[in-house]
Design an enzyme around this catalytic site. Structure first.
Site: not given
Ligand code: FRU
Length: 498
Positions: A30, A209
């Site tokens: 992300d 998320e």
């Molecule tokens: C989304 C996610 C988020 C989390 C991160 C962990 O892709 O699963 O919810 O904070 O990636 O790397």
């Protein structure tokens, strides 16, 4: 300090994107902490600096003056006794509401610490702060961390903080399993629960998320947009995806103005996930700027790149538009990207397409932008084939009878790494007899903006090095091409990075 890229390795490994952001090496997911501050666009990102697969998360860091050319900086946040550093956001604390800046201003990061409960040892996600007094170069974690926890829920993460002018409060939107929660604060150190949204709204095919919340002008007023990504679900080939809601936010509660059952996808391709927008873009600029992670949890850990894994989408400007179905998001690639253009051809007259005749047959390119306008006179199937060779092609096609635009990557190159990768991705493009296409093709991706960004499809591909052909095709029907502009793209790493 910036990280020098060796002049013998100008980011030219197989599949390395030439005009999309990638980490120098190893794993990225992300985008995080995007903020514009003192002339720099910051991009932090979920990063595992020791491996090309997901692991203990850090925040990688890069800055740019144009969102196109990036300077890689050292890792900003490292895991600590509270856990890994998961996704989150950054704001400018202009009035020193946190007291971190001795009355001045500075950057505050709000992120999820993913660790374990000190007593039960069960996984636990809590929200924490870090601050920087030197334009994001170094970060100090707040000694009072965590600033927000909840013992009842495990998936409790990805805080996005915004300043709410009318309420004169910081608002945090946070993903909490199958819904989002809103909290408010005056100092970012103590947070009060305001409301929750979404348990019975939108898509719940995966865990919620990476939310984002912002107002956008439309029809002389404005609406609030709530973005929510949904995680992978092994029962569905689509994998992780991003949806959005349109409505109102009064500083406490979000109200969805669409049918709760309606699902609005931000992107109809498989590879635009966890995207959020930049904070603090100056009012004079006025844009709402977005970037997403150009991959999918379904296969992100297996894609066939060797030294690094994952790229970001092109940065895009978001706006709202009134349509027959309601108010919808529109995405336009940022105009700064056009600095990379090398004009190849421009056709400004009407050409009737003929099956078997490819007017682009003399052009070879693996990194380009193409803009074209078409008119269909009867039910037709036509489009473009990119990254083409004897054995490979990615088809960006339009079926006017069904009003469906599709990207067929079944013969796009390597798809052996996961059985869900080989697929046709489709989107409805319901708009009369005209079609405008704006396409960006990089070494391992295709981004399609149809009808001025009203319909968007982002897709990874992994073509062979020899697949550099381009074809404008008519399968059947009667189609006029009205105009076409093609630009080769310079590499953003051409000078060896910075
Ligand atoms: C989304 C996610 C988020 C989390 C991160 C962990 O892709 O699963 O919810 O904070 O990636 O790397």
């Amino acid at each position: 300090m910036s990280l020098k890229i060796s002049p013998t390795n100008f980011f030219n490994e197989k599949f390395r994107p030439q005009f999309h952001f990638t980490p120098i090496k190893n794993w990225m997911n992300d985008p995080n902490g995007m903020v514009y501050f003192q002339g720099e666009y910051h991009l932090f990102y979920q990063h595992h600096p020791e491996s090309t697969v997901w692991g203990p998360m850090h925040w990688g860091h890069a800055v740019s003056s144009d969102m196109v050319h990036w300077e890689h900086l050292p890792i900003a946040l490292f895991p600590d006794e509270n856990g890994f550093i998961f996704s989150g956001s950054i704001v400018i604390d202009t009035s020193d509401s946190t007291g971190f800046f001795d009355g001045g201003e500075g950057l505050v990061a709000i992120f999820t610490h993913a660790g374990e409960h000190p007593n039960t040892k069960k996984p636990r996600q809590v929200q924490s702060l870090a601050y920087s007094k030197d334009k994001g170069r170094t970060w100090t974690k707040y000694e009072g961390n965590p600033v927000l926890k909840d013992s009842s829920i495990i998936d409790f993460r990805d805080p996005k903080v915004i300043w709410h002018e009318e309420e004169r409060k910081w608002i945090m939107v946070l993903a909490a399993g199958n819904h989002v929660r809103f909290y408010s604060s005056i100092d970012m150190k103590s947070w009060s629960f305001e409301s929750s949204f979404g348990e019975t709204e939108g898509s719940h095919l995966g865990v919620w998320e990476c939310p984002d919340l912002f107002p956008l002008p439309v029809d002389g007023g404005h609406r609030w947009v709530l973005i929510v990504s949904i995680g992978d679900n092994s029962a569905y080939n689509e994998g992780s995806r991003t949806q959005y809601f349109v409505g109102d936010f009064d500083g406490k509660t979000f109200t969805n103005e669409n049918d709760p059952k309606a699902v609005l996808w931000l992107d109809f391709g498989r590879d635009n996930y966890a995207g959020v927008t930049w904070s603090d873009v100056p009012k004079e600029d006025g844009r709402r700027l977005f970037i997403g992670w150009m991959s999918n949890w379904k296969y992100a850990n297996q894609v066939p790149t060797e030294t690094w894994r994952s790229a970001m989408t092109l940065p895009r400007s978001l706006s709202l538009s009134s349509t027959k179905e309601g108010i919808r998001l529109v995405q336009t690639p940022v105009h700064e990207i056009s600095a990379l253009r090398k004009p190849v051809t421009s056709i400004q007259r009407t050409i009737t397409l003929v099956p078997g005749e490819n007017i682009l047959k003399d052009i070879k390119s693996k990194t380009f932008e193409l803009k074209a306008r078409f008119m269909m006179k009867e039910a037709s199937v036509f489009g473009l084939k990119v990254h083409q060779s004897k054995d490979e092609e990615t088809i960006i096609g339009f079926d006017s009878l069904r009003s469906v635009l599709y990207v067929d990557r079944r013969r796009s190159g390597d798809h052996s790494f996961h059985n869900a990768f080989s697929c046709i991705q489709e989107m409805d493009v319901l708009e009369g007899e005209h079609l405008s296409l704006h396409i960006f093709v990089d070494t391992s991706s295709v981004e399609v903006f149809a009808n001025d960004g009203k319909h968007v499809l982002t897709s990874l591909i992994f073509p062979g090095e020899e697949s550099d052909g381009l074809e404008l095709f008519l399968d059947h029907g009667d189609v006029n091409l009205h105009s076409l502009d093609l630009f080769n793209y310079h590499s953003i790493w051409a000078k060896g990075g910075s």
